[in-house]
Design a protein around this motif. Structure first.
Motif, PDB file in Angstrom:
ATOM      1  N   ARG A 197     -10.101   5.684  -1.447  1.00  0.00           N
ATOM      2  CA  ARG A 197      -9.471   4.564  -1.256  1.00  0.00           C
ATOM      3  C   ARG A 197      -9.199   4.592   0.380  1.00  0.00           C
ATOM      4  O   ARG A 197      -9.190   3.505   0.976  1.00  0.00           O
ATOM      5  CB  ARG A 197      -8.176   4.597  -1.949  1.00  0.00           C
ATOM      6  CG  ARG A 197      -7.189   3.348  -1.475  1.00  0.00           C
ATOM      7  CD  ARG A 197      -7.788   2.321  -2.077  1.00  0.00           C
ATOM      8  NE  ARG A 197      -6.853   0.927  -1.746  1.00  0.00           N
ATOM      9  CZ  ARG A 197      -6.551   0.476  -0.533  1.00  0.00           C
ATOM     10  NH1 ARG A 197      -7.725   0.645   0.325  1.00  0.00           N
ATOM     11  NH2 ARG A 197      -5.876  -0.477  -0.326  1.00  0.00           N
ATOM     12  N   MET A 209       0.749  -1.175   0.011  1.00  0.00           N
ATOM     13  CA  MET A 209       0.145  -0.049   0.002  1.00  0.00           C
ATOM     14  C   MET A 209       0.917   1.211  -0.016  1.00  0.00           C
ATOM     15  O   MET A 209       2.021   1.319   0.651  1.00  0.00           O
ATOM     16  CB  MET A 209      -1.029   0.011   1.288  1.00  0.00           C
ATOM     17  CG  MET A 209      -1.976   1.247   1.216  1.00  0.00           C
ATOM     18  SD  MET A 209      -2.693   1.354   2.873  1.00  0.00           S
ATOM     19  CE  MET A 209      -3.885   0.023   2.962  1.00  0.00           C
ATOM     20  N   ALA A 210       0.426   2.197  -0.456  1.00  0.00           N
ATOM     21  CA  ALA A 210       0.986   3.438  -0.864  1.00  0.00           C
ATOM     22  C   ALA A 210       1.199   4.067   0.479  1.00  0.00           C
ATOM     23  O   ALA A 210       0.318   3.866   1.620  1.00  0.00           O
ATOM     24  CB  ALA A 210       0.698   4.642  -1.684  1.00  0.00           C
ATOM     25  N   ASP A 211       1.978   5.175   1.101  1.00  0.00           N
ATOM     26  CA  ASP A 211       1.855   5.946   2.389  1.00  0.00           C
ATOM     27  C   ASP A 211       0.374   6.329   2.709  1.00  0.00           C
ATOM     28  O   ASP A 211      -0.596   6.954   1.373  1.00  0.00           O
ATOM     29  CB  ASP A 211       2.728   6.792   2.435  1.00  0.00           C
ATOM     30  CG  ASP A 211       4.055   6.850   2.575  1.00  0.00           C
ATOM     31  OD1 ASP A 211       4.517   5.471   2.932  1.00  0.00           O
ATOM     32  OD2 ASP A 211       4.914   7.471   2.319  1.00  0.00           O
ATOM     33  N   GLU A 270      -0.887   9.236   0.760  1.00  0.00           N
ATOM     34  CA  GLU A 270      -0.834   9.410  -0.777  1.00  0.00           C
ATOM     35  C   GLU A 270      -2.161   8.664  -1.275  1.00  0.00           C
ATOM     36  O   GLU A 270      -2.594   8.699  -2.415  1.00  0.00           O
ATOM     37  CB  GLU A 270       0.211   8.705  -1.183  1.00  0.00           C
ATOM     38  CG  GLU A 270       1.496   9.296  -1.112  1.00  0.00           C
ATOM     39  CD  GLU A 270       2.802   8.525  -1.496  1.00  0.00           C
ATOM     40  OE1 GLU A 270       2.735   7.442  -1.612  1.00  0.00           O
ATOM     41  OE2 GLU A 270       3.707   9.052  -1.444  1.00  0.00           O
ATOM     42  N   LEU A 271      -3.089   8.093  -0.248  1.00  0.00           N
ATOM     43  CA  LEU A 271      -4.491   7.425  -0.887  1.00  0.00           C
ATOM     44  C   LEU A 271      -5.348   8.322  -1.073  1.00  0.00           C
ATOM     45  O   LEU A 271      -5.545   9.341  -0.379  1.00  0.00           O
ATOM     46  CB  LEU A 271      -4.741   6.532   0.202  1.00  0.00           C
ATOM     47  CG  LEU A 271      -3.922   5.390   0.789  1.00  0.00           C
ATOM     48  CD1 LEU A 271      -4.533   4.645   1.961  1.00  0.00           C
ATOM     49  CD2 LEU A 271      -3.649   4.371  -0.439  1.00  0.00           C
TER      50      LEU A 271
END
Length: 493
Positions: free
Chosen positions: A11, A1-3, A6-7
């Protein structure tokens, strides 16, 4: 998963509702971001970290009790989502400064309408964001806290009056945020910070900070990084508190291409019909404040036209005639509230020069003068809407100039904000004129009560995220919020 930061908001919402992330994990991450970045950004006036972590623990306990695997609707729409409220919005137990050194700063006894609506949807408040004094200006600088700066160029303003909230979203300090818009206060900072900013039509959502608003100019709306995220917040703002699902009431339900009623977020699965879009540079301010849009504003407009035409819509020049009595009438209505604000005489010297000047003029103005202005604005609304009705939507630049340097409007000798009033230039009329030339296409939309959206279609560096953001504004008829969001999504935002 992105930081986590950053979601997208959508999401992140899904991760919280599925249990992939806990509310405490998410809240702690954003509080750490605020601690690291806010000192240079000035987005927050007040951070309520302990309260936020306690609210997050309660959200996690609710998740643990909910039959989430069988019935996700048991959780609020924005379960565990962190937000921040601009410091004109009352949040129970937290000081509301209104951006003013002239007021006594006391904790609010109860939530305001906007905070109550979003809390019922499950949000967690991380604090209060920077605003201009009483929300009067198109920049977020005051005498009580450092100015709110643009994350893409810290020497530049993030706009106003929702400037702190816009800076927080653009810098990843919150996933999205509510703003309030009485003369452009969502759309201006959205354009300055490269965000999607939606001003809903009058009456669709809680008004937000509407004290002293006889012309009914103020409405709350989302600041977000995408149309999808803005639609999610709009769902929460229009939902009835007892629904808990984000479904709009029957009279505000929106329709996708299937014609089935649903949420604003769901409506983005549909495509807008082919539209006739009128392009206009006309402004009700140009009679008293002649202005020429900067090349960057025209670049944004041309890029907006290109994107819209590539999506199959037709654009053509639309000439709009505005009554030249508008500037005086709008200013009369816009500043009436500051005249009646409860400020002790001995503290009036603590007001900014602009507020002090407009407060004095409002107090000297007769009730009949205000009523005359309100009557004119009602006629202006009817006349303008009739002209706009020749088109499906009206298109214009969001701003006439690139984001301005901090201190540019006020002439503050140290770059704006958080200095004694004696170090601000006292030219209130020059300050106001600069604002009207900077954002000449925003306030008349509030007078007309119409929905409008700011979309960041252009960057001065040539690529999204490079240089300074510049946007377009699309204005629609009443009830066109879903259409505006669909169009923003269709052209890639």
């Amino acid at each position: 998963m992105a930081d986590i930061h950053e979601l997208s908001a959508v999401r992140l919402r899904d991760a919280l509702r599925s249990g992939e992330l806990s509310a405490r994990e998410v809240t702690g991450h954003f509080l750490s971001r605020i601690e690291a970045r806010n000192p240079g950004l000035g987005a927050f006036i007040t951070v309520t970290g302990e309260r936020a972590l306690a609210e997050a623990a309660s959200a996690d306990a609710l998740y643990a009790r909910s039959p989430h695997s069988r019935s996700p609707g048991e959780l609020p729409l924005l379960h565990g989502m962190p937000v921040a409220f601009k410091d004109l919005t009352d949040v129970a137990g937290v000081v509301t400064t209104h951006g003013s050194a002239a007021l006594e700063h006391k904790p609010a006894p109860v939530d305001g309408a906007l905070a109550a609506a979003l809390k019922s949807a499950g949000v967690i408040s991380l604090g209060k964001t920077q605003v201009p004094e009483f929300g009067l200006t198109a920049y977020s600088e005051n005498l009580i806290a450092p100015p709110s700066r643009n994350p893409y160029a810290l020497s530049r303003s993030s706009g106003g009056s929702s400037g702190g909230s816009a800076a927080a979203v653009a810098a990843g300090l919150v996933p999205f945020a509510p703003g309030s818009d009485g003369g452009g206060s969502v759309r201006i900072p959205a354009a300055a910070c490269g965000l999607v900013g939606l001003k809903p039509g009058r009456g669709l959502v809680p008004a937000g900070e509407s004290t002293g608003d006889p012309a009914r100019l103020v409405v709350a709306g989302p600041l977000a990084r995408s149309a999808e995220d803005a639609a999610l917040m709009l769902d929460a703002l229009v939902a009835s508190p007892e629904a808990g699902t984000g479904a709009p009431p029957a009279e505000t339900a929106v329709h996708g291409s299937s014609g089935r009623a649903g949420t604003y977020l769901a409506s983005l699965s549909g495509q807008p019909r082919k539209l006739r879009i009128g392009v206009s540079l006309d402004s009700p301010w140009q009679g008293i404040f002649p202005f020429t849009p900067e090349p960057e504003a025209m670049d944004a407009l041309n890029e907006g036209i290109r994107l819209l035409e590539a999506a199959g819509h037709a654009t053509a020049e639309a000439a709009v005639r505005y009554d030249n009595r508008y500037p005086d009438a709008f200013t009369t209505a816009w500043t009436s509230g500051v005249g009646s604000a409860r400020i002790a005489p001995q503290r009036e010297a603590l007001l900014t020069p602009l507020t002090r000047t407009f407060r004095r003029r409002a107090q000297q103005r007769s009730a009949s003068k205000l009523n005359e202005a309100l009557g004119f604005l009602r006629q202006f609304e009817r006349d303008t809407i009739a002209q706009y009705a020749r088109w499906d939507l009206i298109l214009m630049p969001a701003l006439a100039q690139t984001p301005r340097p901090v201190g540019w409007f006020t002439g503050a000798s140290h770059g704006g904000g958080y200095w004694p009033a004696s170090e601000w230039a006292g030219d209130a009329d020059g300050d106001y004129r600069k604002q009207c030339e900077y954002a000449p296409w925003s306030s008349m939309v509030n007078v007309c009560g119409l929905p409008a959206i700011s979309i960041p279609v252009h960057w001065t560096g040539g690529a999204r995220g490079a240089g300074l953001p510049m946007g377009i504004q699309l204005v629609g008829p009443m009830g066109s919020e879903a259409l505006l969001l669909q169009l923003a999504a269709q052209i890639g935002f």
